[in-house]
Design an enzyme around this catalytic site. Structure first.
Site, PDB file in Angstrom:
ATOM      1  N   HIS A  78     -13.617   0.460  -0.624  1.00  0.00           N
ATOM      2  CA  HIS A  78     -13.294   1.865  -0.900  1.00  0.00           C
ATOM      3  C   HIS A  78     -11.988   2.090  -1.649  1.00  0.00           C
ATOM      4  CE1 HIS A  78     -10.222   3.116   2.240  1.00  0.00           C
ATOM      5  NE2 HIS A  78     -10.540   1.907   2.671  1.00  0.00           N
ATOM      6  N   GLN A 125      -5.013  -3.355  -2.474  1.00  0.00           N
ATOM      7  CA  GLN A 125      -4.447  -2.436  -3.469  1.00  0.00           C
ATOM      8  C   GLN A 125      -4.349  -3.073  -4.849  1.00  0.00           C
ATOM      9  OE1 GLN A 125      -3.780   0.743  -2.957  1.00  0.00           O
ATOM     10  NE2 GLN A 125      -4.029   0.785  -0.741  1.00  0.00           N
ATOM     11  N   CYS A 129      -3.705   4.801   7.172  1.00  0.00           N
ATOM     12  CA  CYS A 129      -4.041   4.271   8.493  1.00  0.00           C
ATOM     13  C   CYS A 129      -3.117   4.794   9.590  1.00  0.00           C
ATOM     14  CB  CYS A 129      -3.992   2.747   8.478  1.00  0.00           C
ATOM     15  SG  CYS A 129      -5.185   2.025   7.336  1.00  0.00           S
ATOM     16  N   ASN A 145       0.795  -1.222   0.000  1.00  0.00           N
ATOM     17  CA  ASN A 145       0.000   0.000   0.000  1.00  0.00           C
ATOM     18  C   ASN A 145       0.828   1.272   0.000  1.00  0.00           C
ATOM     19  OD1 ASN A 145       0.409  -1.245   2.701  1.00  0.00           O
ATOM     20  ND2 ASN A 145      -0.348   0.736   3.430  1.00  0.00           N
ATOM     21  N   SER A 162     -11.471  -5.070  -0.412  1.00  0.00           N
ATOM     22  CA  SER A 162     -12.128  -3.925   0.221  1.00  0.00           C
ATOM     23  C   SER A 162     -12.924  -3.126  -0.796  1.00  0.00           C
ATOM     24  CB  SER A 162     -11.073  -3.033   0.879  1.00  0.00           C
ATOM     25  OG  SER A 162     -11.638  -1.848   1.394  1.00  0.00           O
TER      26      SER A 162
END
Length: 398
Positions: A220, A198, A344, A160, A218
């Site tokens: 979003h 990702q 994060c 990421n 995921s």
């Protein structure tokens, strides 16, 4: 008339993405028209469970897996926690053992690293594989660290922060051979997990192709809504719930299902699969143009990570002598949104464990920024972004 907000350039697509119009259209009816609880037996509930079934079937078809192997969660972080803690919890019961060994890497997402630290505090052993300057692990390192009580290997597909792509399929092939020998010797299977959060927009992510048992995704990060994640769990993989309640999601994730978000994520996955090749080529071309325009006027700039084995939308680079915090704020004021790394941990401005793992010093880490493009990025934005970045850097360096 355009406002200042209209002119802003968003280059933090690894942090999150805007919801696609088609995704939003898919979600809207389930907020106020088809709003039933999927656990209710009346027609409103039946309408809701039908939407969940449709979404699950859509993702299962794209992943080329069984309907029951797709589990919906509240986020990729929850999926990773369920995968790690749920597997260990189940194996403690199945194998009548209290201590296990897990292999991962030093560059995993925090949602993998933190649960692993919890397991270490509980007495389990974890091996964190090192990476080279490009962020890649050596498969030989992985193989030599396998122990008799190893039950899980978890390796992120695409990082990421620096976008490095790990050889997941090759590892999967190796584990098939190793597990065959383990079975002959009476040892338990090693389960293989990868985080594709990702990667899903850009890489082949079908579980059978990758040869994984568990796969995290995921909403979003693929132009779907925030607050929804998924976990592929291969049939026969031992997993126990870590959230107790009404036993939704085949008993693995209790809680009233978030119907609009589930419908939205399924549509986002569908679009990611459909447009992967087209978007990857378009974004790669823009990214390379941006890199060439920046490096042309900043000879001392350094790229963090691999250029070849890298996601097409990612640039992580460092400007010697320039604080990333200063640069990020200055670029934001100039109308460009970039980041220092993982969303994060950005609020705490903590040093990046990923950049540390590839050999950067503390000073070099604080000089690094991440730029990530998306399908909505335009050629005009890239041209303007390069001009603003070069002008801003020159102001601080000179």
């Amino acid at each position: 008339m355009k406002t200042k907000t209209d002119k802003k350039i968003y280059l933090d697509y690894a942090g999150t993405t805007p919801v696609d119009k088609e995704v939003l259209r898919e979600m809207l009816p389930y907020f106020n028209k088809k709003f039933g609880n999927a656990s209710s037996i009346h027609s409103f509930g039946q309408e809701a469970i039908a939407a969940i079934d449709k979404a699950r079937e859509k993702i299962a078809k794209l992943f080329n897996c069984d309907f029951s192997e797709i589990i919906f969660t509240g986020s990729a972080t929850e999926s990773n926690n369920l995968m790690i803690k749920g597997l260990v919890k189940s194996q403690i019961s199945n194998l009548k053992s209290q201590k296990f060994h897990i292999i991962s890497t030093k560059t995993e997402h925090e949602s993998v690293l933190e649960p692993l630290k919890e397991l270490e505090r509980a007495g389990h052993k974890v091996t964190y594989l090192p990476v080279d300057k490009d962020g890649l692990i050596k498969i030989s390192d992985l193989e030599k660290n396998i122990k008799d009580n190893t039950i899980l290997i978890s390796i992120i597909y695409a990082n990421n922060e620096i976008g490095t792509i790990q050889p997941i399929k090759e590892i999967g092939k190796l584990l098939e051979k190793i597990n065959k020998k383990r079975q002959e010797n009476g040892l338990s299977k090693i389960y293989f997990h990868t985080d594709t959060v990702q990667a899903l927009n850009y890489l082949e992510c079908r579980p059978d192709w990758l040869k994984v048992d568990l796969l995290t995704f995921s909403g979003h990060k693929i132009y779907g809504p925030k607050g929804i994640g998924g976990l592929y769990v291969r049939k026969g993989t031992p997993l126990s719930a870590i959230i107790s309640g009404g036993s939704q999601e085949f008993g693995l994730r209790s809680g009233t299902e978030n119907v609009p978000y589930i419908a939205g994520m399924a549509k986002a996955v569908e679009l990611a699969f459909k447009n992967r090749e087209k978007h990857s080529k378009y974004i790669l071309d823009l990214r390379n143009k941006l890199w060439k325009n920046i490096i042309k006027y900043n000879k001392d700039i350094k790229l963090n990570g691999s250029f070849g084995s890298r996601l097409p939308n990612n640039l992580n680079m460092r400007f010697a002598g320039l604080s990333n915090e200063t640069l990020i704020i200055a670029l934001d004021q100039a109308g460009i949104a970039v980041s220092a790394g993982s969303a994060c941990s950005s609020r705490a401005l903590a040093a990046s464990h990923v950049l540390k793992a590839i050999g950067l010093t503390s000073k070099q880490m604080k000089e690094s920024i991440r730029i990530t493009l998306g399908k909505n990025t335009t050629k005009e934005e890239i041209k303007r972004a390069a001009e603003i970045i070069n002008k801003t850097v020159k102001q601080f360096i000179n």
